[in-house]
Design an enzyme around this catalytic site. Structure first.
Site, PDB file in Angstrom:
ATOM      1  N   LYS A  61      -0.850  -1.963  -4.201  1.00 40.60           N
ATOM      2  CA  LYS A  61      -2.269  -1.638  -4.008  1.00 40.60           C
ATOM      3  C   LYS A  61      -2.633  -0.324  -3.523  1.00 40.60           C
ATOM      4  CE  LYS A  61      -6.836  -3.432  -2.947  1.00 40.60           C
ATOM      5  NZ  LYS A  61      -7.385  -1.955  -2.527  1.00 40.60           N
ATOM      6  N   ASP A  63      -5.148   2.947  -2.364  1.00 42.53           N
ATOM      7  CA  ASP A  63      -6.081   3.065  -1.532  1.00 42.53           C
ATOM      8  C   ASP A  63      -6.975   4.640  -2.033  1.00 42.53           C
ATOM      9  OD1 ASP A  63      -8.336   2.960   0.050  1.00 42.53           O
ATOM     10  OD2 ASP A  63      -7.065   3.127   1.978  1.00 42.53           O
ATOM     11  N   GLU A 202      -1.610  -1.046   1.859  1.00 44.86           N
ATOM     12  CA  GLU A 202      -2.888  -1.566   1.919  1.00 44.86           C
ATOM     13  C   GLU A 202      -2.913  -3.169   1.511  1.00 44.86           C
ATOM     14  OE1 GLU A 202      -7.550  -1.550   0.655  1.00 44.86           O
ATOM     15  OE2 GLU A 202      -6.135  -0.025   0.061  1.00 44.86           O
TER      16      GLU A 202
END
Length: 345
Positions: A61, A63, A202
């Site tokens: 994931k 950011d 993250e």
């Protein structure tokens, strides 16, 4: 010359991606599909733990700023999640898109700036653009592409994800420049998630490989976060005679059923310069009465129009719907209001 970032999760032998065979180039002759001017993005549904379905594929994931690269006969466009044209802000990504060697394509992915460990850093991305509302060209941004929605006259949205990603991987062909392929991470879901958290990432996105591309939060994509982080409207601030910059805390709100709901405050994470800039911006947006239902426990509050959007880390939610242990990360742009957290129910 900038030091090249290290690959993510490079020391986790069990999480290496498999070498894949090249897709058979023999394709049926299909009628050409009109290229969409814009496609509403597919969004990941937040879950507390990784999925138990072993079919799901996993990706890091990122950011940064979600975007879609449109390669068209007339040129290249970088569209934000909200549909705004940010091509001029990502010149390196746009140049790399022109070199893909295709007549037309739509790539879904995320623009990021990486730290020395190869992790995406939202604050560094903001600084590269000139801060909140900045329009500087980001010279060191990278676009991680994770989906291919259109290619040379063919709309791929109804094709299963695994096939779209095979085509995307072939299109990018191992590129390590401003546009890169978001690699699949192999292993069981829990081990992948734990390793991501250990590396300071993250979180992880898990996706159904058999799913078509569907806009919105359909559940085809699931996100599990190591650190809870969401976007909230700033609806005011609490004055302070002792806090740096005169800002004791920012008051935050989320969406719920078309209205704003107060979700608490954040009083840590911003430096003196941040506090001064926030106070100046909020004073210009000042209102006599709040646009939210407020419990009245704070004094010396300056209410503001819900224009500024803060990215906030937090540990959990309280029983009455407030953020616990919140920390300020930075401001998102006004056009990114599609990312503001929405309370279900």
């Amino acid at each position: 010359m900038n030091k090249r970032s290290q690959p993510l999760l490079s020391d986790e032998q069990s999480l290496r991606s498999r070498a894949r065979k090249r897709r058979d180039p023999a394709q049926p002759n299909l009628l050409l599909d009109q290229m969409p001017d814009r496609i509403e993005p597919a969004l990941a549904l937040l879950k507390a733990r990784p999925p138990s379905d072993s079919r799901y594929i996993a990706e890091v994931k990122f950011d940064g700023y979600r975007g879609a690269i449109h390669v068209e006969p007339g040129g290249v466009r970088f569209l934000t999640r909200g549909g705004h044209d940010w091509t001029e802000r990502f010149p390196g990504i746009a140049d790399a898109a022109r070199d893909l060697g295709v007549a037309s394509a739509i790539l879904d992915g995320e623009a990021v700036v990486l730290d020395e460990q190869g992790r995406s850093d939202f604050g560094a991305l903001q600084r590269s653009l000139g801060g909140r509302g900045g329009k500087l060209p980001s010279g060191n941004s990278v676009f991680y592409a994770f989906d291919l929605l259109y290619l040379d006259g063919h709309d791929l949205q109804k094709m299963e994800l695994s096939s779209r990603r095979h085509l995307l991987e072939e299109l990018l062909d191992g590129r390590e420049g401003a546009i890169r392929f978001s690699e699949q991470i192999d292993g069981d879901a829990v081990s992948i998630f734990n390793a991501a958290c250990e590396h300071g990432l993250e979180g992880v996105i898990f996706k159904d490989p058999d799913s078509p591309y569907r806009s919105g939060r359909t559940g085809d994509w699931i996100k599990v976060k190591c650190i809870q982080s969401e976007s909230f409207f700033v609806v005011g601030y609490e004055k302070s005679a002792v806090a740096r910059g005169g800002v004791g805390s920012l008051l935050l709100a989320a969406r719920k059923g078309g209205v704003l709901q107060y979700v608490g405050s954040v009083g840590t994470g911003f430096k003196y310069k941040d506090a001064v800039e926030l106070r100046d911006m909020l004073d210009k947006l000042a209102m006599k009465k709040p646009l939210i239902t407020y419990d009245g426990r704070r004094k010396n509050v300056v209410w503001a129009q819900p224009t500024l959007i803060a990215e906030v880390e937090y540990r959990a939610w309280t029983y009455d719907g407030k953020l616990r242990h919140a920390s300020y990360k930075g401001l998102r742009v006004v056009q990114d209001n599609a990312a503001v957290y929405e309370i279900e129910g």
